[in-house]
Motif scaffolding. Sequence first.
Motif, PDB file in Angstrom:
ATOM      1  N   LEU A   1     -12.284  19.613   6.873  1.00 28.19           N
ATOM      2  CA  LEU A   1     -12.561  18.894   8.127  1.00 28.19           C
ATOM      3  C   LEU A   1     -11.574  17.763   8.342  1.00 28.19           C
ATOM      4  O   LEU A   1     -11.103  17.531   9.457  1.00 28.19           O
ATOM      5  N   THR A   2     -11.267  17.026   7.258  1.00 26.19           N
ATOM      6  CA  THR A   2     -10.394  15.864   7.395  1.00 26.19           C
ATOM      7  C   THR A   2      -8.979  16.272   7.766  1.00 26.19           C
ATOM      8  O   THR A   2      -8.334  15.639   8.593  1.00 26.19           O
ATOM      9  N   ALA A   3      -8.491  17.340   7.120  1.00 30.93           N
ATOM     10  CA  ALA A   3      -7.106  17.739   7.354  1.00 30.93           C
ATOM     11  C   ALA A   3      -6.975  18.695   8.537  1.00 30.93           C
ATOM     12  O   ALA A   3      -5.871  18.945   9.004  1.00 30.93           O
ATOM     13  N   GLY A   4      -8.085  19.228   9.005  1.00 33.77           N
ATOM     14  CA  GLY A   4      -8.022  20.171  10.115  1.00 33.77           C
ATOM     15  C   GLY A   4      -7.458  21.521   9.693  1.00 33.77           C
ATOM     16  O   GLY A   4      -6.715  22.155  10.429  1.00 33.77           O
ATOM     17  N   ILE A   5      -7.790  21.937   8.461  1.00 30.70           N
ATOM     18  CA  ILE A   5      -7.323  23.224   7.936  1.00 30.70           C
ATOM     19  C   ILE A   5      -8.566  24.017   7.530  1.00 30.70           C
ATOM     20  O   ILE A   5      -9.493  23.450   6.970  1.00 30.70           O
TER      21      ILE A   5
ATOM     22  N   SER B   1       4.830  21.218   6.895  1.00 27.97           N
ATOM     23  CA  SER B   1       3.896  20.747   7.921  1.00 27.97           C
ATOM     24  C   SER B   1       2.459  20.751   7.391  1.00 27.97           C
ATOM     25  O   SER B   1       1.681  19.844   7.658  1.00 27.97           O
ATOM     26  N   VAL B   2       2.137  21.766   6.598  1.00 30.94           N
ATOM     27  CA  VAL B   2       0.787  21.814   6.013  1.00 30.94           C
ATOM     28  C   VAL B   2       0.628  20.707   4.979  1.00 30.94           C
ATOM     29  O   VAL B   2      -0.383  20.004   4.927  1.00 30.94           O
ATOM     30  N   LEU B   3       1.673  20.522   4.163  1.00 26.63           N
ATOM     31  CA  LEU B   3       1.617  19.469   3.142  1.00 26.63           C
ATOM     32  C   LEU B   3       1.435  18.101   3.792  1.00 26.63           C
ATOM     33  O   LEU B   3       0.681  17.266   3.303  1.00 26.63           O
ATOM     34  N   ASN B   4       2.135  17.905   4.920  1.00 28.16           N
ATOM     35  CA  ASN B   4       2.010  16.630   5.622  1.00 28.16           C
ATOM     36  C   ASN B   4       0.588  16.360   6.055  1.00 28.16           C
ATOM     37  O   ASN B   4       0.107  15.235   5.975  1.00 28.16           O
ATOM     38  N   ARG B   5      -0.078  17.414   6.528  1.00 31.81           N
ATOM     39  CA  ARG B   5      -1.455  17.224   6.974  1.00 31.81           C
ATOM     40  C   ARG B   5      -2.357  16.830   5.809  1.00 31.81           C
ATOM     41  O   ARG B   5      -3.228  15.975   5.938  1.00 31.81           O
ATOM     42  N   TYR B   6      -2.117  17.471   4.654  1.00 30.59           N
ATOM     43  CA  TYR B   6      -2.890  17.087   3.472  1.00 30.59           C
ATOM     44  C   TYR B   6      -2.584  15.656   3.070  1.00 30.59           C
ATOM     45  O   TYR B   6      -3.473  14.882   2.721  1.00 30.59           O
ATOM     46  N   ALA B   7      -1.303  15.289   3.102  1.00 31.19           N
ATOM     47  CA  ALA B   7      -0.913  13.948   2.672  1.00 31.19           C
ATOM     48  C   ALA B   7      -1.591  12.898   3.554  1.00 31.19           C
ATOM     49  O   ALA B   7      -2.105  11.894   3.068  1.00 31.19           O
TER      50      ALA B   7
ATOM     51  N   LEU C   1       4.002  12.265   0.364  1.00 30.47           N
ATOM     52  CA  LEU C   1       4.286  13.675   0.097  1.00 30.47           C
ATOM     53  C   LEU C   1       4.623  13.920  -1.367  1.00 30.47           C
ATOM     54  O   LEU C   1       4.197  14.911  -1.961  1.00 30.47           O
ATOM     55  N   GLU C   2       5.408  12.984  -1.967  1.00 30.61           N
ATOM     56  CA  GLU C   2       5.804  13.164  -3.373  1.00 30.61           C
ATOM     57  C   GLU C   2       4.576  13.097  -4.270  1.00 30.61           C
ATOM     58  O   GLU C   2       4.416  13.894  -5.186  1.00 30.61           O
ATOM     59  N   GLU C   3       3.724  12.122  -3.982  1.00 30.10           N
ATOM     60  CA  GLU C   3       2.510  11.977  -4.782  1.00 30.10           C
ATOM     61  C   GLU C   3       1.659  13.232  -4.719  1.00 30.10           C
ATOM     62  O   GLU C   3       1.106  13.682  -5.725  1.00 30.10           O
ATOM     63  N   LEU C   4       1.573  13.798  -3.527  1.00 33.59           N
ATOM     64  CA  LEU C   4       0.711  14.966  -3.328  1.00 33.59           C
ATOM     65  C   LEU C   4       1.146  16.140  -4.199  1.00 33.59           C
ATOM     66  O   LEU C   4       0.330  16.932  -4.645  1.00 33.59           O
TER      67      LEU C   4
END
Lengths: 344, 150
Positions: free
Chosen positions: B86-90, B110-116, B123-126
Amino acid sequence: MTTELTANGKPFVHHHGAHCETAVTSALFGNQGLDVSEPMIFGIGSGIFFGYLPMVKLVHLQVTAFRNKPGSVFRKAAKRLGANFVIKTYRDPQKGMDELRQVLKAGHIVGLATNLYWLPYVSERHRHNFGGHNIIVLRETEAGFRISDPTFDHPMDCSADGLERARFVPGPMNPRGFMYYTKSVQPHPDLRQACIKGMKNSCGLMLRIPLPIFGVRGMRFLAKKIIKSPDKLGFQEACRSLAGTVRWVEETGTGGAGFRYMYAAFMQEAAELFGSDELARLSRDMTAIGDTWREFSVTAARIIKQRDKEAETFAKAGGLILKCADREEAFFKELQKVVKKLEA
Amino acid sequence: MKVSEVPQEVTYYEGERRACYALNDEGRYVVVPSIGWSIEEVVNGQAVAELAAQLEDTRQAVVAGLKSPLCYHMERRQMIPEILALTAGIARFRVKRHLRPDIFNKLNPSVLNRYARALAVSLEELQTVPHNKLKRKVTIIHDHRSNRRR
């Protein structure tokens, strides 16, 4: 108690309160010149409750509620005191934040529901993913917002990003940017009538809900579960769920003993309002019930720490809850009789 | 509970204080700030320790290549796949798939960005997990009253 300035330069007195929702409601009324204390709001809004919800889980632990569902105390108290609130939720975070800024500029102070995990000023170990924490925003500052969180004893600063996230993050009990502020407040509400309504409603909630998980019956259900838990779940797992229960009694901003002391404070105020000795006696009864709940917490902590294994058992902990259930049943039956005699 | 019985045992709120209702000498209820009760510290400490242990298990699983770093960061934020979705919209089933390292490694930016953004990490941390166990700042200072029996 600290005094702060709101956006239009009016002073706002920050009171330290036990529970977020009742204290926020009380402060919103106070800012409009109507002095209603936190326990009074709690009593009028029929806050006291018990519900054991094994099917609802927050952070892997079942919910044991000692208060009515979030939002209901605020709504009921507002209705019974004849106050008009503007209540809004938003889909679009940007719109929600813009409207918040506009309302603040117009000189209102605004109540918000937020997610406790994402509020930047909450300490790491008290962060739970729980979206029903109420706070008041006083004004916008350069760094963000000035916040009066009644569960802290002084006002706080919060960054705009942090607040936006806390208001709109999905999760259990999604706040969806829930925002409320006073439209109009009746300057001289009928407090006595409101108290009577609140008490009658509470009696019904504690005694009459025909499901075994609510009210006094819910307590007995929980007690039996706790007594059986070490055989059913094993010692470790039983300790886990017991610790979870104690956190609901003490940690969720209850003012001690799962709101029982706060209700006793309400009974005391009501006793003075009506000049009734019976209510004063009931207040003392409620204090004794609160003490029993605290005894339960102490016993539970000792079980978990494995001190004095012979004396501190799950049977004793469950027995204390059964005792609470009996006493609360007697309390609310008595209250039902006393309320009938009160005149508005 | 009387005012003198309000627990002041551990500085468990990290310098903040919590309001308790207690009876004063005249038998009236007043709000008394408390710095913490050892009983609460026991139950809260247990919950905190449990979360930390679970997080450490996940970290080791990530290091061993059994789970994706996304799983670690999700648990660090006390989320479950449903909430992260819900939070990331995925979609939920995609989030669950992304907990597998082989699939996570193939994700596009783009997907990673949404998670981050959803997890408030860079992004690096993720894409990595810390080398050592996450240390939580927990300060508990017992004072003289903590030894008193209640």
